[in-house]
Design a protein around this motif. Structure first.
Motif, PDB file in Angstrom:
ATOM      1  N   SER A 158     -36.455  15.255 -20.505  1.00 22.90           N
ATOM      2  CA  SER A 158     -35.809  15.477 -21.806  1.00 22.90           C
ATOM      3  C   SER A 158     -34.438  14.811 -21.764  1.00 22.90           C
ATOM      4  CB  SER A 158     -35.658  16.988 -22.030  1.00 22.90           C
ATOM      5  OG  SER A 158     -34.580  17.253 -22.895  1.00 22.90           O
ATOM      6  N   THR A 159     -34.117  14.027 -22.770  1.00 19.21           N
ATOM      7  CA  THR A 159     -32.788  13.379 -22.784  1.00 19.21           C
ATOM      8  C   THR A 159     -31.679  14.429 -22.889  1.00 19.21           C
ATOM      9  OG1 THR A 159     -32.981  13.025 -25.168  1.00 19.21           O
ATOM     10  CG2 THR A 159     -33.589  11.172 -23.746  1.00 19.21           C
ATOM     11  N   ASN A 160     -31.952  15.569 -23.539  1.00 18.19           N
ATOM     12  CA  ASN A 160     -30.922  16.623 -23.586  1.00 18.19           C
ATOM     13  C   ASN A 160     -30.648  17.172 -22.187  1.00 18.19           C
ATOM     14  OD1 ASN A 160     -30.705  16.496 -26.408  1.00 18.19           O
ATOM     15  ND2 ASN A 160     -30.536  18.723 -26.592  1.00 18.19           N
ATOM     16  N   GLN A 201     -40.484  10.828 -23.543  1.00 13.88           N
ATOM     17  CA  GLN A 201     -40.094  12.085 -22.894  1.00 13.88           C
ATOM     18  C   GLN A 201     -41.361  12.829 -22.487  1.00 13.88           C
ATOM     19  OE1 GLN A 201     -36.092  13.813 -24.744  1.00 13.88           O
ATOM     20  NE2 GLN A 201     -37.701  13.783 -26.247  1.00 13.88           N
ATOM     21  N   GLY A 204     -40.069  16.799 -23.960  1.00 14.87           N
ATOM     22  CA  GLY A 204     -39.116  16.832 -25.075  1.00 14.87           C
ATOM     23  C   GLY A 204     -39.082  18.234 -25.656  1.00 14.87           C
ATOM     24  N   ARG A 205     -37.865  18.694 -25.952  1.00 18.02           N
ATOM     25  CA  ARG A 205     -37.716  20.081 -26.420  1.00 18.02           C
ATOM     26  C   ARG A 205     -37.227  20.129 -27.857  1.00 18.02           C
ATOM     27  NH1 ARG A 205     -33.808  22.644 -24.554  1.00 18.02           N
ATOM     28  NH2 ARG A 205     -32.641  21.085 -23.399  1.00 18.02           N
ATOM     29  N   GLY A 206     -37.689  21.158 -28.579  1.00 19.75           N
ATOM     30  CA  GLY A 206     -37.201  21.416 -29.928  1.00 19.75           C
ATOM     31  C   GLY A 206     -36.569  22.793 -29.980  1.00 19.75           C
ATOM     32  N   GLN A 207     -36.276  23.256 -31.173  1.00 21.45           N
ATOM     33  CA  GLN A 207     -35.715  24.594 -31.364  1.00 21.45           C
ATOM     34  C   GLN A 207     -36.715  25.648 -30.908  1.00 21.45           C
ATOM     35  OE1 GLN A 207     -32.718  25.525 -33.127  1.00 21.45           O
ATOM     36  NE2 GLN A 207     -32.108  23.381 -33.038  1.00 21.45           N
ATOM     37  N   ASN A 233     -32.686  22.229 -39.040  1.00 24.04           N
ATOM     38  CA  ASN A 233     -32.618  21.037 -38.185  1.00 24.04           C
ATOM     39  C   ASN A 233     -33.789  20.072 -38.313  1.00 24.04           C
ATOM     40  OD1 ASN A 233     -34.486  22.784 -37.014  1.00 24.04           O
ATOM     41  ND2 ASN A 233     -34.250  21.768 -35.045  1.00 24.04           N
ATOM     42  N   LYS A 287     -42.894  16.479 -41.286  1.00 25.74           N
ATOM     43  CA  LYS A 287     -41.777  16.410 -40.341  1.00 25.74           C
ATOM     44  C   LYS A 287     -41.672  15.007 -39.729  1.00 25.74           C
ATOM     45  CE  LYS A 287     -39.771  18.648 -36.336  1.00 25.74           C
ATOM     46  NZ  LYS A 287     -39.154  19.881 -35.919  1.00 25.74           N
TER      47      LYS A 287
HETATM   48  C1  BTN Z   1     -36.817  20.280 -33.336  1.00 21.39           C
HETATM   49  O1  BTN Z   1     -37.649  19.662 -34.011  1.00 21.39           O
HETATM   50  O2  BTN Z   1     -36.825  21.528 -33.251  1.00 21.39           O
HETATM   51  C2  BTN Z   1     -35.747  19.510 -32.628  1.00 21.39           C
HETATM   52  C3  BTN Z   1     -36.311  18.309 -31.925  1.00 21.39           C
HETATM   53  C4  BTN Z   1     -35.291  17.574 -31.096  1.00 21.39           C
HETATM   54  C5  BTN Z   1     -35.924  16.500 -30.272  1.00 21.39           C
HETATM   55  C6  BTN Z   1     -34.913  15.647 -29.560  1.00 21.39           C
HETATM   56  S1  BTN Z   1     -35.647  14.212 -28.835  1.00 21.39           S
HETATM   57  C7  BTN Z   1     -34.178  13.885 -27.966  1.00 21.39           C
HETATM   58  C8  BTN Z   1     -33.657  15.217 -27.470  1.00 21.39           C
HETATM   59  N1  BTN Z   1     -34.293  15.589 -26.218  1.00 21.39           N
HETATM   60  C9  BTN Z   1     -35.037  16.686 -26.322  1.00 21.39           C
HETATM   61  O3  BTN Z   1     -35.680  17.225 -25.387  1.00 21.39           O
HETATM   62  N2  BTN Z   1     -34.998  17.134 -27.584  1.00 21.39           N
HETATM   63  C10 BTN Z   1     -34.154  16.319 -28.426  1.00 21.39           C
END
Ligand code: BTN
Length: 266
Positions: A30-32, A54, A57-60, A117, A125
């Motif tokens: 995940s870039t975060n 990723q 990759g993570r979201g809310q 968000n 989306k």
């Molecule tokens: C969402 O839809 O709830 C938020 C999504 C956010 C995705 C971005 S991709 C770059 C950064 N790295 C992650 O793991 N999540 C955010």
């Protein structure tokens, strides 16, 4: 399919103060998460991390963000505002406006924002924003803002469970877009957000008011196991919180949570 290329991005950002602080990775969880590690080891304001793909990759709300290679933009920024967490409520709405500005500049069409968000295009989306804070006592020590945008995805790039709710810029327009150009434009936009985080707050929130799909809509507020609560959204306050009226006329200010839009009247 072109992999994201750091040299191309650096050239597009020549002379920009953040152009020399880029990490362009082929694959990352995940870039975060990567941004947090860099921030913990002292990376400066304006450090930008991008990944072609990723794996986590993570979201809310601990949801995953589907991040296949070669088609999307997955990007995180390290910012270090001198502020208390309570002074940054408007930051995610400002970022939403910045993303809309960047997409419009490169693609000629403006997505909408679904509070708090989500990026929406054609009712589906298009991406999302994940803002995370780290504290030093009461003060914010850094802020990580991660942005994911579905750019050149075909329907087959989404798993079955997302096929009816997710879209990409290419699916909406039939055009393939340059991820490098969109990334460069977004980096410029996020520098403007960082520079104007407090001085431009009102101007950004005025844009947010126009971009936000919730305003003027009947919505349901979802709170855990409780039955959904019907409300009408009539605006935002000076910090970007949603203002809603309940059926009994009571007004509530929503600063976080999950809502679904039922019907839009204006
Ligand atoms: C969402 O839809 O709830 C938020 C999504 C956010 C995705 C971005 S991709 C770059 C950064 N790295 C992650 O793991 N999540 C955010």
């Amino acid at each position: 399919m072109k992999i994201l290329d750091q040299a191309i991005l650096e050239e597009l950002l020549a002379g920009h103060p953040w152009g020399g602080q880029l990490y362009c990775l082929a694959k990352i969880d995940s870039t975060n998460d990567w941004a947090k590690k860099l921030a913990d080891s002292g990376a400066p304001e304006g450090t930008v991390i991008l990944a072609d793909r990723q794996t986590s990759g993570r979201g809310q709300k601990e949801r995953s963000f589907h991040s296949p290679g070669g088609v999307g933009l997955y990007i995180s920024f390290i910012l270090r505002p001198a502020a208390l967490p309570s002074e940054l409520m408007h930051f995610t709405p400002m970022t939403g406006v910045a993303v809309c500005n960047a997409v419009e500049a490169v693609c000629g069409l403006r997505p909408r924002l679904k509070w708090p968000n989500d990026l929406i295009l054609g009712g589906k989306k298009l991406g999302g924003i994940l803002t995370e804070l780290s504290f030093d006592g009461q003060q914010v020590s850094y802020l990580i803002v991660g942005i994911g945008i579905n750019i050149n995805h075909a329907p087959s790039d989404f798993p079955a469970e997302l096929s009816s709710i997710a879209t990409s810029l290419a699916m909406e327009t039939g055009i393939q877009y340059s991820r490098h150009q969109l990334a460069a434009e977004l980096i410029r936009e996020m520098k403007r957000v960082s520079d104007g985080m407090f001085s431009e707050k009102a101007a950004y929130l005025a844009c947010y008011q126009k971009d936000c799909l919730n305003i003027g809509a009947d919505m349901l507020i979802h709170r855990g196991e409780h039955p959904p609560v019907p409300v009408h959204c009539f605006g935002i306050d000076e910090n970007g919180a949603l203002l809603v009226t309940h059926r009994d006329g009571a007004v509530e200010q929503l600063i976080a949570g999950e809502v679904s839009i039922q019907h839009k009247t204006i």
